[in-house]
Write a protein that holds these residues in place. Structure first.
Motif, PDB file in Angstrom:
ATOM      1  N   UNK A 122      48.822  24.927  14.308  1.00 42.82           N
ATOM      2  CA  UNK A 122      48.649  25.340  12.906  1.00 42.82           C
ATOM      3  C   UNK A 122      49.692  24.633  12.040  1.00 42.82           C
ATOM      4  N   UNK A 123      49.270  24.182  10.859  1.00 38.15           N
ATOM      5  CA  UNK A 123      50.197  23.471   9.951  1.00 38.15           C
ATOM      6  C   UNK A 123      50.615  24.331   8.756  1.00 38.15           C
ATOM      7  N   UNK A 124      50.131  25.584   8.706  1.00 35.00           N
ATOM      8  CA  UNK A 124      50.382  26.430   7.531  1.00 35.00           C
ATOM      9  C   UNK A 124      51.783  27.051   7.625  1.00 35.00           C
ATOM     10  N   UNK A 125      52.783  26.176   7.737  1.00 32.89           N
ATOM     11  CA  UNK A 125      54.147  26.656   7.982  1.00 32.89           C
ATOM     12  C   UNK A 125      55.123  25.973   7.031  1.00 32.89           C
ATOM     13  N   UNK A 126      56.295  26.627   6.847  1.00 30.37           N
ATOM     14  CA  UNK A 126      57.350  26.067   5.997  1.00 30.37           C
ATOM     15  C   UNK A 126      57.776  24.704   6.523  1.00 30.37           C
ATOM     16  N   UNK A 127      58.331  23.880   5.620  1.00 30.00           N
ATOM     17  CA  UNK A 127      58.825  22.552   6.038  1.00 30.00           C
ATOM     18  C   UNK A 127      59.788  22.686   7.202  1.00 30.00           C
ATOM     19  N   UNK A 164      58.049  23.278  10.480  1.00 23.67           N
ATOM     20  CA  UNK A 164      57.383  22.074  10.984  1.00 23.67           C
ATOM     21  C   UNK A 164      58.417  21.071  11.492  1.00 23.67           C
ATOM     22  N   UNK A 165      59.547  20.992  10.766  1.00 21.50           N
ATOM     23  CA  UNK A 165      60.620  20.068  11.200  1.00 21.50           C
ATOM     24  C   UNK A 165      61.169  20.495  12.568  1.00 21.50           C
ATOM     25  N   UNK A 166      61.384  21.798  12.719  1.00 18.69           N
ATOM     26  CA  UNK A 166      61.911  22.306  14.001  1.00 18.69           C
ATOM     27  C   UNK A 166      60.921  22.008  15.128  1.00 18.69           C
ATOM     28  N   UNK A 167      59.622  22.178  14.835  1.00 15.58           N
ATOM     29  CA  UNK A 167      58.600  21.892  15.852  1.00 15.58           C
ATOM     30  C   UNK A 167      58.607  20.402  16.181  1.00 15.58           C
ATOM     31  N   UNK A 207      47.013  31.216  12.780  1.00 16.43           N
ATOM     32  CA  UNK A 207      46.693  30.638  11.473  1.00 16.43           C
ATOM     33  C   UNK A 207      47.123  31.526  10.324  1.00 16.43           C
ATOM     34  N   UNK A 208      48.405  31.863  10.291  1.00 17.43           N
ATOM     35  CA  UNK A 208      48.937  32.650   9.170  1.00 17.43           C
ATOM     36  C   UNK A 208      50.165  31.929   8.637  1.00 17.43           C
ATOM     37  N   UNK A 209      50.229  31.718   7.308  1.00 18.46           N
ATOM     38  CA  UNK A 209      51.410  31.044   6.752  1.00 18.46           C
ATOM     39  C   UNK A 209      52.687  31.835   7.049  1.00 18.46           C
ATOM     40  N   UNK A 257      49.502  21.012   1.389  1.00 19.04           N
ATOM     41  CA  UNK A 257      48.902  21.020   2.729  1.00 19.04           C
ATOM     42  C   UNK A 257      48.776  19.611   3.299  1.00 19.04           C
ATOM     43  N   UNK A 258      48.483  18.655   2.417  1.00 16.62           N
ATOM     44  CA  UNK A 258      48.394  17.270   2.880  1.00 16.62           C
ATOM     45  C   UNK A 258      49.736  16.857   3.498  1.00 16.62           C
ATOM     46  N   UNK A 259      50.831  17.234   2.801  1.00 15.70           N
ATOM     47  CA  UNK A 259      52.167  16.870   3.308  1.00 15.70           C
ATOM     48  C   UNK A 259      52.405  17.545   4.663  1.00 15.70           C
ATOM     49  N   UNK A 260      52.038  18.815   4.777  1.00  9.59           N
ATOM     50  CA  UNK A 260      52.252  19.541   6.046  1.00  9.59           C
ATOM     51  C   UNK A 260      51.437  18.902   7.174  1.00  9.59           C
ATOM     52  N   UNK A 261      50.178  18.599   6.849  1.00 11.24           N
ATOM     53  CA  UNK A 261      49.340  17.994   7.887  1.00 11.24           C
ATOM     54  C   UNK A 261      49.917  16.655   8.317  1.00 11.24           C
TER      55      UNK A 261
END
Ligand SMILES: Cc1ncc(COP(=O)(O)O)c(C=O)c1O
Length: 391
Positions: free
Chosen positions: A370-375, A378-381, A34-36, A291-295
């Protein structure tokens, strides 16, 4: 020769280290910790640099730099209407982690009981054990992670000294409702019990969810220590600047422990905390929108991959049930996390680590992302998770 104390010998090493090492070895996209993976607001970073260059490099007062304490008190008034005296009701700690431990050491005695909700953030129980205090577990169940009010009531008894409430909650993303907090508040008053709250995700909220501070409910101001941190809201988890606030008698007790654990925490980073906490409302609104967008990206990617997703209302995390996507030979959450790293290239956390031994089965089929990541992270995931359909 004895090389370890009985007090800590049973702790073992956390699964998180193993998962991180495995993720690194396989070059997996790491949605474990849980670290950005992005930096905090530039003006906050600049304030830290300025403080270092302005000779703010010696010990701060043990209770915290006056500017930081004033900003923490102002923030509590601005968001929750709390009126605090920054000289007596606020203590700056080495992150929320130290805040919780100092609160336990300063407020409990050996032989006391402290109630925790399960799944339970991983530092609380070792903290209680080190303090000679018995944890009393109340499980949260079902798709909304609710607790049974009667079960909670039964956990209270004359030995109960305190209850620890973490909202928004790690690892589930649950945000305790006002009703649930009222139930807790009534029991605390009935049994003359303290509350220690961990509100590190207070500003990471989804879908217009409102975070209620237990200390603001009737009868709770005098018996609650509220703990939070700069790290999560301002994406500076490595700074370890946290705080404990509440009535002066309780904060004084927490400081009695704090003064002999860390004494004082990083002076220039406390100066930057003052800048951070005074940022305009726009910052907090944008933070929630980001954060809403990331989630939403992660929830969609996980649903698309076939997981049962427990949509979080707050925090950095999304919990899923992985049974619908994993092959038959995967038997538990640890095997699932290892398999996902090796076969899919994405790292998550196995939540059984948040359960006591006898309840580990409750976390067996879960995974925490964890969602506290760069776009781009998250896209790669999401791209890798999309491959899961083939299993
Ligand atoms: C619920 C909870 N409390 C406390 C912490 C730690 O906060 P800090 O880094 O300020 O010590 C975390 C970090 O993951 C957390 O999730």
């Amino acid at each position: 020769m004895r090389t370890i104390s009985q007090r800590v010998a049973g702790f073992g090493t956390t699964i998180f280290v193993e998962i991180n090492d495995l993720a690194r070895a396989h070059g997996a996209v790491n949605l474990g910790q849980g670290a950005p993976d992005f930096d905090g607001p530039p003006q906050v970073l600049a304030a830290a640099v300025d403080a270092v260059n302005s000779a703010l490099n010696q010990y701060a007062p043990g209770i915290g730099l006056p500017a930081a304490r004033a900003a923490i008190a102002q923030h509590a008034q601005r968001f929750y209407g709390q009126i605090l005296n920054p000289d007596t009701d606020v203590l700056v700690t080495a992150g929320a982690t130290e805040g919780v431990f100092a609160a336990i050491l300063g407020l409990t005695d050996p032989g006391d009981e402290v109630i925790v909700f399960e799944p339970v953030y991983d530092t609380y129980v070792p903290n209680l054990v080190m303090a000679g205090v018995s944890p009393r577990y109340v499980p949260m169940r079902g798709d909304d992670w609710s607790f049974d009010a009667d079960e909670l009531a039964r956990a209270f008894n004359p030995r109960t000294r305190a209850i620890i409430v973490n909202t928004p909650h790690n690892p589930t993303g649950k945000v305790y409702s006002r009703e649930e907090l009222k139930t807790i508040a009534e029991l605390c008053q009935k049994y003359d019990t303290l509350a220690i709250t961990d509100e590190v995700y207070e500003h990471i909220l989804y879908d217009d969810t409102v975070h209620t501070r237990l200390a603001t409910l009737p009868g709770m101001a005098d018996r609650t220590v509220t703990i939070s941190t700069l790290g999560k809201t301002f994406s500076v988890t490595g700074w370890k600047i946290g705080w404990a606030l509440g009535p002066s008698a309780l904060v004084n007790a927490v400081n009695q422990a704090h003064q002999f654990i860390t004494y004082a925490v990083a002076t220039p980073l406390q100066a930057a905390a003052a800048t951070a906490l005074k940022l305009p409302s726009e910052f907090f609104k944008n933070l929630q929108a980001d954060y809403q967008a990331r989630r939403d990206v992660m929830v969609k990617a996980l649903q698309h991959a076939g997981f049962k997703v427990f949509k979080p209302h707050g925090s950095y995390f999304v919990m899923v049930d992985w049974r619908s996507v994993a092959p038959k030979h995967v038997e538990d959450d640890i095997q699932f996390a290892q398999w996902l790293i090796r076969e899919v290239g994405v790292a998550c956390i196995p939540p059984s680590a948040f359960y006591r031994e006898s309840d580990k089965y409750l976390g067996k089929y879960l995974a925490r992302f964890a969602v506290c990541k760069k776009d781009e992270t998250l896209r790669a995931a999401a791209e890798k998770l999309a491959k899961l359909g083939k299993y």
